[in-house]
Design a protein around this motif. Structure first.
Motif, short mmCIF file in Angstrom:
data_model
loop_
_atom_site.label_atom_id
_atom_site.label_comp_id
_atom_site.label_asym_id
_atom_site.label_seq_id
_atom_site.Cartn_x
_atom_site.Cartn_y
_atom_site.Cartn_z
N GLU A 1 0.84 -1.20 0.00
CA GLU A 1 0.00 0.00 0.00
C GLU A 1 0.87 1.26 0.00
OE1 GLU A 1 -3.32 0.20 2.81
OE2 GLU A 1 -3.07 2.37 2.81
N LYS A 2 1.99 1.19 0.72
CA LYS A 2 2.93 2.33 0.76
C LYS A 2 3.48 2.58 -0.65
CE LYS A 2 7.21 3.74 3.15
NZ LYS A 2 8.30 3.33 2.24
N LEU A 3 3.87 1.49 -1.34
CA LEU A 3 4.39 1.62 -2.72
C LEU A 3 3.34 2.25 -3.64
CD1 LEU A 3 6.22 -1.71 -3.65
CD2 LEU A 3 7.20 0.58 -3.68
N LEU A 4 2.10 1.79 -3.50
CA LEU A 4 1.01 2.32 -4.32
C LEU A 4 0.82 3.81 -4.05
CD1 LEU A 4 -1.51 1.99 -6.20
CD2 LEU A 4 -2.81 1.48 -4.14
N SER A 5 0.79 4.17 -2.76
CA SER A 5 0.57 5.58 -2.41
C SER A 5 1.72 6.46 -2.92
CB SER A 5 0.43 5.72 -0.88
OG SER A 5 -0.73 5.05 -0.47
N GLU A 6 2.94 5.93 -2.87
CA GLU A 6 4.08 6.69 -3.40
C GLU A 6 3.93 6.91 -4.91
OE1 GLU A 6 7.38 5.19 -0.11
OE2 GLU A 6 7.45 4.41 -2.16
N SER A 7 3.49 5.87 -5.61
CA SER A 7 3.28 5.99 -7.06
C SER A 7 2.20 7.03 -7.36
CB SER A 7 2.88 4.65 -7.67
OG SER A 7 4.00 3.80 -7.77
N LEU A 8 1.12 7.00 -6.58
CA LEU A 8 0.04 7.97 -6.78
C LEU A 8 0.54 9.39 -6.55
CD1 LEU A 8 -2.93 6.10 -5.01
CD2 LEU A 8 -2.53 6.33 -7.48
N ALA A 9 1.37 9.55 -5.51
CA ALA A 9 1.91 10.89 -5.21
C ALA A 9 2.80 11.38 -6.36
CB ALA A 9 2.70 10.84 -3.90
N LYS A 10 3.56 10.44 -6.94
CA LYS A 10 4.43 10.83 -8.07
C LYS A 10 3.61 11.20 -9.30
CE LYS A 10 8.68 8.42 -6.83
NZ LYS A 10 9.39 7.15 -6.94
N LEU B 1 1.07 14.64 -13.67
CA LEU B 1 -0.15 15.44 -13.85
C LEU B 1 0.12 16.94 -13.71
CD1 LEU B 1 -2.93 13.25 -12.17
CD2 LEU B 1 -2.86 13.95 -14.56
N GLN B 2 1.41 17.31 -13.77
CA GLN B 2 1.74 18.74 -13.83
C GLN B 2 1.23 19.31 -15.14
OE1 GLN B 2 5.97 19.01 -13.66
NE2 GLN B 2 6.07 19.21 -11.45
N PRO C 1 -6.80 10.86 -0.30
CA PRO C 1 -5.88 11.99 -0.12
C PRO C 1 -5.41 12.57 -1.47
CG PRO C 1 -5.06 10.03 1.02
CD PRO C 1 -6.18 9.59 0.12
N HIS C 2 -5.69 11.89 -2.56
CA HIS C 2 -5.13 12.28 -3.87
C HIS C 2 -6.22 12.92 -4.74
CE1 HIS C 2 -1.43 10.14 -2.83
NE2 HIS C 2 -2.19 9.15 -2.41
N LYS C 3 -6.53 14.18 -4.42
CA LYS C 3 -7.64 14.87 -5.11
C LYS C 3 -7.38 15.00 -6.61
CE LYS C 3 -9.51 15.52 -1.12
NZ LYS C 3 -10.33 14.38 -0.66
N GLU D 1 -11.95 10.86 -13.12
CA GLU D 1 -13.24 11.35 -13.62
C GLU D 1 -13.11 11.88 -15.04
OE1 GLU D 1 -15.47 9.79 -11.30
OE2 GLU D 1 -16.52 11.20 -12.63
N ASP D 2 -12.03 12.65 -15.29
CA ASP D 2 -11.83 13.21 -16.64
C ASP D 2 -11.64 12.11 -17.68
OD1 ASP D 2 -12.07 15.87 -15.85
OD2 ASP D 2 -9.95 16.06 -15.34
N THR D 3 -10.93 11.05 -17.29
CA THR D 3 -10.69 9.93 -18.23
C THR D 3 -12.00 9.16 -18.47
OG1 THR D 3 -8.42 9.81 -17.43
CG2 THR D 3 -9.22 7.91 -18.67
N LYS D 4 -12.76 8.97 -17.39
CA LYS D 4 -14.09 8.34 -17.54
C LYS D 4 -14.94 9.15 -18.51
CE LYS D 4 -15.11 6.22 -13.06
NZ LYS D 4 -16.02 6.18 -11.90
#
Lengths: 250, 250
Positions: free
Chosen positions: B151-160, B166-167, B207-209, B216-219
């Motif tokens: 889960e930590k690895l997943l959350s780190e990937s999401l943060a990246k 997504l910049q 936590p990843h707004k 949602e945009d991709t959907k």
């Protein structure tokens, strides 16, 4: 337009990019990065690759990381590169992408599992064989069971390369007559354990005669650059030997 | 020329390919594969993909596997596909490849580590959350420490993804105004835990707004096909609930 390669020859992915440029007469400036000295963690390097990994390139004002993406970009952006490295034909190109993806989730995953086990982000660590050396360096317990499992995964990947990707008449992957970026990328990966221990590397590869021939064919197709870039190997082995001697002292 | 897709909607990679075809009006015949019923292990399937994984395609007499390679092939071989899905521009395309490679060694590796831990070749298992369910199904001990690490690895990937990929001004990866194959591929991956547990998925993503907006945009960009293909999720959850009930019985 100037091409700068941020590379560490200890990384198999860096070596593939270096050999590709040299074999294709692509001029570049080498920016020497030593990940063991944490050069990838500097703010300067983060400007090039925020993911803190080598290789990474800057071409004019264009920045790129991930070795497969770099190889494809170089083959596409430099008109002097012969078509066989990354064919324009949509079917041939699709097969190249398929091998590159397979590489990620097979051969490369062995390295990733090791880096995961050791909580390191250096995914060019040497797996199976290097497992013990890394553990020694970090003061971690040896995990021989993990090393055996990693070696099994590696041997299975080698067997799949032999029985499937090296099918066909030509000496290279996909049965091609001439080398492509997948040969360079995968051969550099398969060479990696040699940086840890020559005899162990030989032991693991020796049952795979077709792999050994493929390595030789890829070397020959990129002579003298393959050996020139792999001349880092003895230095890597020296470092590991030192670590082992230190660890064996009471 | 007929296009046949061998897919299992339980696999996030299969879903990405299905949505891509539907959103681009590419006609195909669906060959339903159920990996839980070992359909990927049959001699017939080995003819299409000897690596025994979904998705795989047959287009005329051309066979291909590995989902990224398939998405690139479909975007290249079908002239009706709009450029934004896989831009012809060498620099834009290079960035797409870079994200696809990053996907392999980050988000996807979470799944691969789970499949490695459980000695399975089903790399579309559900990681972190599904860890316990898989263990129950196979009669293996639960490994909550491993689940927490995954889960930590997943959350780190999401943060990246949020802080780097997504910049930019546009709503999609690389700051693009319109979706590309990387949005489909990565969003389908990020959706995967929902197949195991809706509330856990919500907890990890909340936590990843920026990620939630991107999903949602991709959907919305692939409506109604995104929801249509993801309608498999409740069925997957039912199966896992059953397993949990069985395991809780003395």
């Amino acid at each position: 337009m100037e091409l700068k390669l941020s590379v560490d020859r200890l990384s198999q992915l860096s070596r593939a990019v270096l050999i590709f440029c040299k074999a294709n007469g692509i001029e570049f400036e080498k920016v020497k990065i030593e990940f063991t000295k944490k050069h990838t963690r500097t703010p300067e390097f983060a400007e090039i690759n925020p993911m803190q990994k080598v290789p990474a390139i800057v071409h004019g004002d264009f920045k790129l990381f991930e070795s497969h993406a770099i190889l494809i970009y170089l083959a596409s952006a430099f008109p002097g590169v012969a078509d066989h490295w990354y064919p324009a034909d949509v079917h041939k190109r699709a097969k190249i992408h398929s091998v590159l993806d397979w590489h990620h989730s097979n051969l490369r995953v062995v390295q990733i599992i090791v880096s995961y086990s050791f909580d390191t982000d250096e995914s060019c660590v040497f797996g199976y064989i290097f497992n013990s050396a890394i553990a020694i360096e970090r003061g971690l317990p040896l995990n021989l069971q993990a090393a055996a499992k990693e070696e099994k995964l590696l041997s299975e990947s080698l067997a799949k390369i032999e029985s499937y990707w090296l099918q066909g008449d030509g000496p290279f992957l996909l049965g091609n007559e001439k080398p492509s970026i997948i040969d360079l990328s995968l051969v550099c990966e398969v060479m990696q354990p040699e940086a840890a221990d020559e005899s162990e590397h030989e032991r693991i590869l020796s049952p795979h005669k077709r792999i050994l021939k493929w390595i030789e064919d890829t070397k020959n197709a990129t002579t003298p650059y393959f050996d020139e870039i792999h001349s880092i190997m003895p230095l890597a082995r020296e470092k590991i030997k030192e670590l082992k001697v230190q660890a064996s002292k009471p």
